[in-house]
Design an enzyme around this catalytic site. Structure first.
Site, PDB file in Angstrom:
ATOM      1  N   ARG A 107       0.963   3.234  -3.500  1.00 24.44           N
ATOM      2  CA  ARG A 107       2.402   3.441  -3.261  1.00 24.44           C
ATOM      3  C   ARG A 107       2.941   2.429  -2.252  1.00 24.44           C
ATOM      4  O   ARG A 107       4.054   1.930  -2.398  1.00 24.44           O
ATOM      5  CB  ARG A 107       2.652   4.876  -2.776  1.00 24.44           C
ATOM      6  CG  ARG A 107       2.571   5.881  -3.920  1.00 24.44           C
ATOM      7  CD  ARG A 107       2.266   7.271  -3.440  1.00 24.44           C
ATOM      8  NE  ARG A 107       3.298   7.852  -2.614  1.00 24.44           N
ATOM      9  CZ  ARG A 107       3.100   8.893  -1.790  1.00 24.44           C
ATOM     10  NH1 ARG A 107       1.905   9.441  -1.698  1.00 24.44           N
ATOM     11  NH2 ARG A 107       4.092   9.376  -1.103  1.00 24.44           N
ATOM     12  N   ARG A 136       0.056  16.956  -1.464  1.00 26.30           N
ATOM     13  CA  ARG A 136       0.645  16.397  -2.675  1.00 26.30           C
ATOM     14  C   ARG A 136      -0.401  15.643  -3.473  1.00 26.30           C
ATOM     15  O   ARG A 136      -1.281  14.998  -2.896  1.00 26.30           O
ATOM     16  CB  ARG A 136       1.784  15.454  -2.286  1.00 26.30           C
ATOM     17  CG  ARG A 136       3.144  16.031  -2.606  1.00 26.30           C
ATOM     18  CD  ARG A 136       4.231  15.213  -2.013  1.00 26.30           C
ATOM     19  NE  ARG A 136       4.265  13.849  -2.539  1.00 26.30           N
ATOM     20  CZ  ARG A 136       5.232  12.987  -2.236  1.00 26.30           C
ATOM     21  NH1 ARG A 136       6.200  13.349  -1.425  1.00 26.30           N
ATOM     22  NH2 ARG A 136       5.222  11.769  -2.737  1.00 26.30           N
ATOM     23  N   LYS A 149      12.051  10.008   4.927  1.00 26.31           N
ATOM     24  CA  LYS A 149      13.341  10.043   4.217  1.00 26.31           C
ATOM     25  C   LYS A 149      13.735  11.472   3.872  1.00 26.31           C
ATOM     26  O   LYS A 149      14.875  11.880   4.074  1.00 26.31           O
ATOM     27  CB  LYS A 149      13.271   9.229   2.904  1.00 26.31           C
ATOM     28  CG  LYS A 149      12.947   7.764   3.085  1.00 26.31           C
ATOM     29  CD  LYS A 149      12.940   7.031   1.760  1.00 26.31           C
ATOM     30  CE  LYS A 149      11.833   7.452   0.806  1.00 26.31           C
ATOM     31  NZ  LYS A 149      10.482   7.043   1.200  1.00 26.31           N
ATOM     32  N   ARG A 151      -0.618  15.059   6.445  1.00 29.51           N
ATOM     33  CA  ARG A 151       0.561  15.635   5.778  1.00 29.51           C
ATOM     34  C   ARG A 151       0.222  16.784   4.832  1.00 29.51           C
ATOM     35  O   ARG A 151      -0.564  16.647   3.904  1.00 29.51           O
ATOM     36  CB  ARG A 151       1.298  14.533   5.023  1.00 29.51           C
ATOM     37  CG  ARG A 151       2.532  15.033   4.293  1.00 29.51           C
ATOM     38  CD  ARG A 151       3.504  13.922   4.121  1.00 29.51           C
ATOM     39  NE  ARG A 151       3.545  13.476   2.738  1.00 29.51           N
ATOM     40  CZ  ARG A 151       4.559  12.796   2.224  1.00 29.51           C
ATOM     41  NH1 ARG A 151       5.583  12.481   2.955  1.00 29.51           N
ATOM     42  NH2 ARG A 151       4.511  12.421   0.979  1.00 29.51           N
ATOM     43  N   ARG A 197      14.528   2.249  -6.388  1.00 29.54           N
ATOM     44  CA  ARG A 197      13.188   1.907  -5.928  1.00 29.54           C
ATOM     45  C   ARG A 197      12.733   0.549  -6.444  1.00 29.54           C
ATOM     46  O   ARG A 197      11.630   0.118  -6.128  1.00 29.54           O
ATOM     47  CB  ARG A 197      12.236   2.975  -6.455  1.00 29.54           C
ATOM     48  CG  ARG A 197      11.364   3.608  -5.413  1.00 29.54           C
ATOM     49  CD  ARG A 197      10.474   4.586  -6.118  1.00 29.54           C
ATOM     50  NE  ARG A 197       9.537   5.192  -5.243  1.00 29.54           N
ATOM     51  CZ  ARG A 197       9.756   6.318  -4.573  1.00 29.54           C
ATOM     52  NH1 ARG A 197      10.905   6.923  -4.670  1.00 29.54           N
ATOM     53  NH2 ARG A 197       8.820   6.819  -3.820  1.00 29.54           N
TER      54      ARG A 197
HETATM   55  P1  ADP Z   1       7.364   8.765  -1.372  1.00 30.64           P
HETATM   56  O1  ADP Z   1       8.656   8.120  -1.008  1.00 30.64           O
HETATM   57  O2  ADP Z   1       6.764   9.542  -0.243  1.00 30.64           O
HETATM   58  O3  ADP Z   1       6.367   7.809  -1.971  1.00 30.64           O
HETATM   59  P2  ADP Z   1       8.694  10.426  -3.441  1.00 30.64           P
HETATM   60  O4  ADP Z   1       8.601  11.881  -3.327  1.00 30.64           O
HETATM   61  O5  ADP Z   1      10.016   9.783  -3.163  1.00 30.64           O
HETATM   62  O6  ADP Z   1       7.551   9.834  -2.507  1.00 30.64           O
HETATM   63  O7  ADP Z   1       8.244   9.959  -4.911  1.00 30.64           O
HETATM   64  C1  ADP Z   1       7.029  10.384  -5.477  1.00 30.64           C
HETATM   65  C2  ADP Z   1       6.788   9.698  -6.820  1.00 30.64           C
HETATM   66  O8  ADP Z   1       7.859  10.011  -7.736  1.00 30.64           O
HETATM   67  C3  ADP Z   1       6.746   8.169  -6.798  1.00 30.64           C
HETATM   68  O9  ADP Z   1       5.495   7.658  -6.383  1.00 30.64           O
HETATM   69  C4  ADP Z   1       7.050   7.878  -8.275  1.00 30.64           C
HETATM   70  O10 ADP Z   1       5.935   8.131  -9.103  1.00 30.64           O
HETATM   71  C5  ADP Z   1       8.122   8.911  -8.615  1.00 30.64           C
HETATM   72  N1  ADP Z   1       9.482   8.402  -8.364  1.00 30.64           N
HETATM   73  C6  ADP Z   1      10.361   8.885  -7.436  1.00 30.64           C
HETATM   74  N2  ADP Z   1      11.509   8.180  -7.453  1.00 30.64           N
HETATM   75  C7  ADP Z   1      11.354   7.223  -8.396  1.00 30.64           C
HETATM   76  C8  ADP Z   1      12.157   6.157  -8.870  1.00 30.64           C
HETATM   77  N3  ADP Z   1      13.381   5.928  -8.364  1.00 30.64           N
HETATM   78  N4  ADP Z   1      11.678   5.363  -9.861  1.00 30.64           N
HETATM   79  C9  ADP Z   1      10.462   5.569 -10.375  1.00 30.64           C
HETATM   80  N5  ADP Z   1       9.618   6.540  -9.966  1.00 30.64           N
HETATM   81  C10 ADP Z   1      10.053   7.363  -8.985  1.00 30.64           C
END
Ligand code: ADP
Length: 220
Positions: A175, A164, A14, A130, A91
């Site tokens: 996740r 990360r 994404k 990654r 999410r």
């Molecule tokens: P990925 O999609 O690769 O899992 P992101 O960088 O989008 O990773 O998100 C990393 C972390 O940030 C998530 O695992 C969560 O802890 C937090 N996070 C991101 N967006 C949200 C959201 N919309 N609601 C709650 N937590 C979020």
């Protein structure tokens, strides 16, 4: 400004696609994960609160998420942008309605949802390789740990590659579980509204980008 939501499991690309679209079509890429990681490394009160939770792969609360997202949206200078690309939100089902309100308050709405799809086993393999640049956040795939003199082809920083905090095996598995249980129903909601378009993300970056661009043509 048109609003596009990018949905998809962890590691599906994404962020990579959003960055490409932003660069080539002139859009604003808003990654909630990147915003929250920024908070966390700044040591702010919110950052301290969400740091451990994020490292485990848990979601932060809707309240904290929207606090962070709304203050970012209010700081954006969107005068030059045609698109707002949301990567990481909504999410879960409750964030769908809350996001609609937040956008409505700012004269916008979700115009399109692009769901990037790929089999979980392939994505798990991507996580193993990654790495990201600790300076600009660009994401790379390396078979083995990059050497200290390896440099980032985007910002030029050398010796800054890092993993990360939430890319370890256990957090990744967690996740994926959250994606399956909480985020997958979000795609169904947008499909019911006629906004969803799926794109096969198990192809090269440029091929995926071509399909994403095609989906965007209808709204640009
Ligand atoms: P990925 O999609 O690769 O899992 P992101 O960088 O989008 O990773 O998100 C990393 C972390 O940030 C998530 O695992 C969560 O802890 C937090 N996070 C991101 N967006 C949200 C959201 N919309 N609601 C709650 N937590 C979020």
């Amino acid at each position: 400004m048109s609003v596009v939501v990018l949905l998809g499991p962890p590691g599906v690309g994404k962020g990579t696609q959003a960055a490409l679209v932003a660069e080539r079509f002139g859009g604003e890429h808003v990654s909630t994960g990147a915003l929250l990681r920024g908070e966390s490394s700044s040591g702010s009160q919110l950052g301290l609160k969400v740091k451990d939770l994020m490292a485990r792969g848990d979601l932060v609360s809707d309240t904290d998420l929207f606090l962070c997202l709304e203050s970012h949206l209010d700081r954006l200078d969107s005068s030059e942008s045609v698109l707002l690309l949301l990567d990481g939100v909504p999410r879960n089902v409750s964030q769908v309605g809350r996001l609609d309100e937040v956008l409505r308050d700012r004269g916008m709405k979700v115009d399109k949802v692009i769901s990037l799809t790929a089999p979980v086993e392939e994505l798990v393999e991507r996580f193993r390789k990654r790495w990201s640049c600790g300076k600009c956040g660009a994401v790379y795939s390396f078979e083995s740990e990059p050497g200290v003199d390896a440099s980032c082809s985007r910002c030029g920083a050398s010796g800054k590659f890092e993993r990360r905090a939430d890319d370890g095996e256990e957090a990744v598995r967690h996740r994926f579980g959250i994606f399956r249980e909480e985020t997958a129903p979000v795609a169904d909601m947008y499909a019911a509204k006629g906004l969803l378009q799926s794109v096969d993300a198990l192809r090269g970056t440029e091929e995926v980008f071509a399909s994403v661009s095609e989906a965007l043509k209808k709204i640009l």
